[in-house]
Motif scaffolding. Structure first.
Motif: not given
Length: 483
Positions: A128-131, A133-135, A347-351
């Protein structure tokens, strides 16, 4: 407490601990402004206060330095004295000794406050983190600023709905872990010298936060079977100017006890009659062993007096440091408090967590985790029954991953902690869970690790140590304080 006083106290702690030794240069005014996000005027006032305390001195054209006599000065005390029946909190070095053991990879961590990371779906959360981060672009980075990422707050609101509660998204503030949510709440509701009510025993991190904020406490007993003593709470509210209560009403740490619904309702009604807020620490809510979720005290709140604090660290993503507060009538003020402190959780962790909650099969994972924890609890209690002395008593909680163990009267848990470390085992001794070092006959043990021959052997070793009065006996360690 003013911002300059808070800054001065943070630097004072560093000096008193020796992290800033005599002669060390402290940050320049410009560097301090950048580091703490404050104005030059705030830094100057903080440094003037430190100079008045004799802790630092200014050298022309050189900057500020720790005074050579700083270590000889007594520690600063709260300006407010304790009223009768209340006490200040003074965390002993024992707490930090216990915390340091959790970082040792070679230690069997029965004293840890954390579960084994192997129980969590870290690879799926990482996906999910990689997903996300890409967007993610620069414009979306500000979406995590207070009150937090909208998608994550919506998912948390849905979790409340599934538990039979309606908590508006606007009431939820994302924080850097539950401890920040709890600390911001008590910081918002109190000033140094104020009185708050806490549990006895209580989680040591609460004691650490209370000491740092300069508060006085009234402790009320928590029975391992029935929970909080509401009569003692009523007396405290009657006789003291209580500003807030800080309680864990479900899967209490360290005892594991959960207040039943009728007592939670009575607790909320009692506090409402005195207009006293409740800061509810509910980080283990998802780890219930029964089919239905456990209702928090927040469920019974009709006046917005309960600030409900949760986290994903204990049930999904340790290390991501994402928690929240459902602030009730205090939500707006808590959001401002978050703006003025750490600004934003990652922010990446929240998303990433929002994406996992929506697409990752969270409930399937929780179902599996709860079954595993219940099995590990049975294995731990069975081992305690086999290896510990016959008059040992251990609690069986309805969720979470701790058991509160009452040892034979002749055992001192601090000496047991020290002896166990010599065998590569950590335990959490009872005295770290109260403001006055009580519970010397108790230890908290963690069963949040998959059972193995190594764990079985560790419990057997602890049982043998409990039978060795020469190494762990209370008589040799001085009088035992009654809890």
């Amino acid at each position: 407490m003013k911002r300059y006083e808070r800054l001065a106290n943070q630097i004072t702690e560093l000096i008193e601990r020796g992290d800033l030794p005599p002669g060390a240069r402290i940050p320049s005014v410009r560097a301090a402004c950048r580091a703490w996000g404050v104005s030059a005027a705030t830094v100057f006032r903080a440094y003037y206060l430190l100079e008045n305390r004799g802790l630092i001195k200014a050298l022309p054209r050189s900057g500020y330095f720790v005074s050579a006599t700083a270590k000889e000065l007594p520690a600063q005390k709260s300006r407010a004295s304790c009223s009768a029946g209340t006490k200040a909190v003074n965390i002993s070095e024992l707490v930090f000794d216990v915390l340091r053991t959790t970082k040792r990879a070679e230690t069997i961590a029965l004293g840890s406050a954390f579960m084994s990371p192997t129980l969590f779906p870290m690879a799926r959360v990482g996906k999910s983190c990689a997903t996300v981060n890409r967007s993610m672009d620069l414009a979306t980075m500000v979406a995590g600023l207070p009150p937090g990422h909208e998608g994550l707050r919506q998912q948390i609101s849905l979790r409340y709905l599934m538990a039979g509660m309606t908590v508006p998204v606007d009431e939820i503030i994302i924080t850097s872990g539950a401890l920040e949510a709890l600390t911001l709440s008590v910081q918002l509701l109190t000033d140094p010298g104020d009185v708050i009510v806490i549990e006895k025993p209580t989680f040591y991190a609460a004691l650490q936060a209370i000491q740092r904020l300069g508060l006085n406490v009234v402790e009320i007993p928590v029975d391992p079977v029935t929970g909080h003593d509401l009569e003692a709470l009523a007396r405290a509210l009657q006789h003291h100017p209580v500003r807030a209560c800080w309680f864990m009403t479900s899967f209490h740490n360290p005892t594991g006890v959960t207040l039943d619904d009728s007592r939670k309702q009575a607790l909320v009604d009692l506090l409402a009659s005195h207009d006293v807020p409740l800061i509810e620490d509910d980080v283990y809510s998802e780890l219930h062993f029964g089919a239905a979720p456990t209702r928090p005290a927040k469920f019974f709140d009709r006046k917005g007096l309960v600030i409900h604090c949760g986290s994903f660290a204990k049930c999904l993503a340790p290390g991501y440091r994402v928690g929240w507060a459902a602030g009730g009538r205090f939500a707006g003020a808590l959001e401002r408090e978050k703006w003025m402190t750490t600004l934003s959780a990652s922010v990446p962790a929240q998303r990433a967590i929002a994406d996992y909650l929506e697409h990752g099969g969270y409930d399937r994972f929780l179902h599996k985790l709860r079954r595993e924890l219940a099995r590990q609890q049975s294995q731990m209690l069975d081992a305690i029954g086999r290896y510990f002395p016959a008059n040992t008593r251990a609690t069986r909680a309805d969720g979470g991953y701790f058991t509160w163990v009452e040892l034979p009267h002749y055992i001192d848990s601090v000496r047991l902690f020290q002896a166990a470390l010599d065998s590569g085992i950590s335990v959490a001794p009872g005295p770290i869970f109260s403001a006055d070092g009580a519970f010397r006959q108790y230890v908290r043990l963690n069963y949040g690790y998959q059972w193995s021959p190594q764990l079985d052997k560790a419990v057997a070793t602890l049982g043998a140590l409990c039978a060795d009065e020469s190494r762990c006996g209370a008589k040799l360690a001085g009088p035992v304080r009654a809890p």
